[in-house]
Scaffold this motif. Structure first.
Motif, PDB file in Angstrom:
ATOM      1  N   THR A 185      -6.593  -1.700  -5.298  1.00 31.43           N
ATOM      2  CA  THR A 185      -7.452  -0.542  -5.048  1.00 31.43           C
ATOM      3  C   THR A 185      -6.756   0.709  -5.555  1.00 31.43           C
ATOM      4  N   SER A 186      -7.527   1.734  -5.832  1.00 37.33           N
ATOM      5  CA  SER A 186      -6.981   3.010  -6.282  1.00 37.33           C
ATOM      6  C   SER A 186      -6.700   3.920  -5.094  1.00 37.33           C
ATOM      7  N   GLY A 187      -5.834   4.901  -5.314  1.00 36.25           N
ATOM      8  CA  GLY A 187      -5.562   5.886  -4.290  1.00 36.25           C
ATOM      9  C   GLY A 187      -6.650   6.947  -4.255  1.00 36.25           C
ATOM     10  N   SER A 230      -0.508   5.604  -6.563  1.00 37.68           N
ATOM     11  CA  SER A 230      -1.084   5.405  -5.230  1.00 37.68           C
ATOM     12  C   SER A 230      -2.120   4.282  -5.253  1.00 37.68           C
ATOM     13  N   GLY A 231      -2.286   3.635  -4.110  1.00 40.00           N
ATOM     14  CA  GLY A 231      -3.252   2.564  -3.977  1.00 40.00           C
ATOM     15  C   GLY A 231      -2.605   1.314  -3.428  1.00 40.00           C
ATOM     16  N   SER A 232      -3.282   0.193  -3.552  1.00 38.19           N
ATOM     17  CA  SER A 232      -2.724  -1.089  -3.111  1.00 38.19           C
ATOM     18  C   SER A 232      -2.440  -1.950  -4.333  1.00 38.19           C
ATOM     19  N   TRP A 233      -1.312  -2.672  -4.253  1.00 37.94           N
ATOM     20  CA  TRP A 233      -0.828  -3.444  -5.398  1.00 37.94           C
ATOM     21  C   TRP A 233      -0.433  -4.846  -4.950  1.00 37.94           C
ATOM     22  N   ARG A 246      -3.065  -3.751  -9.810  1.00 41.63           N
ATOM     23  CA  ARG A 246      -3.776  -2.888  -8.877  1.00 41.63           C
ATOM     24  C   ARG A 246      -4.903  -3.643  -8.173  1.00 41.63           C
ATOM     25  N   ASN A 306      -3.556   0.062 -14.373  1.00 41.17           N
ATOM     26  CA  ASN A 306      -3.872  -1.090 -13.533  1.00 41.17           C
ATOM     27  C   ASN A 306      -2.714  -2.072 -13.366  1.00 41.17           C
ATOM     28  N   VAL A 308       0.842  -1.192   0.000  1.00 43.11           N
ATOM     29  CA  VAL A 308       0.000   0.000   0.000  1.00 43.11           C
ATOM     30  C   VAL A 308       0.882   1.249   0.000  1.00 43.11           C
TER      31      VAL A 308
END
Length: 262
Positions: free
Chosen positions: A140-142, A150-153, A138, A113, A43
């Motif tokens: 989630t997006s930031g 940004s986000g979770s990967w 990806r 993504n 994250v």
């Protein structure tokens, strides 16, 4: 490597060192395509001139201005620089004692993504680098207004890694196991014995080994006396394939690694 060793297995491992040697002794090379990475996402947030990685150890909060800033809590680096190249590319660099020890370049796909990260790891004390790429998807997006990275990967694959990061050598004679890598990491440990020093890795100070069968070794890794990882290595019946179940306690990740005897 950790083990509960049954009496029969201990007897066989002690009285039949040639068999034990045939199982583990040799040069092995990890296969990134056959391995299964952790499903735990990373994250990150890049917004308002600040880069934050909440799943990193230590947690990172660094100004994204291209300059090096102090980082506390890592055995591998004490400074980090984060540079936003453009809306799709972010670079990071780390130093220790003023010496460059790592570089990464994260590049987003056109749809945002997929992230491909090229890395150059210079932490090896003998100076041999480990280079390669990793691909993440990806989850989630930031938040609105943050950089597209940004986000979770979740890492889905390692596209390519240099042999310096994939090859390792094991030798077992009786209960004594010797481990080494091209980057200078090594140890000599006795299965069922006390933890011993690890040479060449500032973030991994000692290791202990146990053996639960002729084809299975258990490794426990420590940093300053604290357990940071547990690994179970099992060699196939034909002696050609090793499967390693990895529990990276420090980062809270589990994965499965596969290596083949060279």
């Amino acid at each position: 490597m950790s083990k509960l060793m049954p009496c029969i297995a201990l007897l066989l491992a002690t009285t039949s060192p040639a068999y034990a040697k045939d199982v583990f002794t040799g040069t092995w090379k990890s296969d990134v395509n056959a391995s299964v990475p952790s499903t735990k996402p990373s994250v990150v947030l890049l917004a308002d001139g600040l880069y934050t990685c909440s799943t990193c150890v230590p947690v990172l909060k660094v100004a994204a201005d291209g300059a090096f800033h102090p980082v506390v809590g890592s055995a591998y680096y004490d400074e980090m620089a984060v540079t936003v190249v453009d809306p799709a590319i972010v670079k990071r660099a780390t130093r220790k004692g003023g010496k460059l020890v790592g570089e990464t370049t994260a590049t987003l796909s056109a749809d945002g993504n997929t992230m491909t990260t090229a890395f150059n790891d210079l932490t090896a004390l003998n100076g041999i680098p480990v280079t390669g790429t990793g691909v993440s998807t990806r989850v989630t997006s930031g938040p609105a207004g943050s950089h597209a990275s940004s986000g979770s990967w979740r890492q889905t694959s390692e596209g390519q890694v240099s042999d310096s990061g994939l090859v390792f050598t094991l030798a077992q004679v009786g209960r004594v196991v010797t481990y080494s890598t091209p980057t200078g990491i090594s140890y000599v440990a006795t299965t069922g014995g006390p933890a011993v020093a690890v040479v060449g890795d500032p973030g991994w100070t000692t290791v202990s080994l146990k053996q639960s069968g002729l084809n299975t070794l258990h490794e426990t890794d420590y940093f300053d006396g604290k357990i940071i990882g547990k690994y179970v290595m099992t060699v196939s019946a034909d002696g050609k394939k090793m499967t390693m179940d990895a529990n990276d306690i420090k980062y809270g990740r589990t994965s499965t690694l596969v290596a083949y005897k060279q």
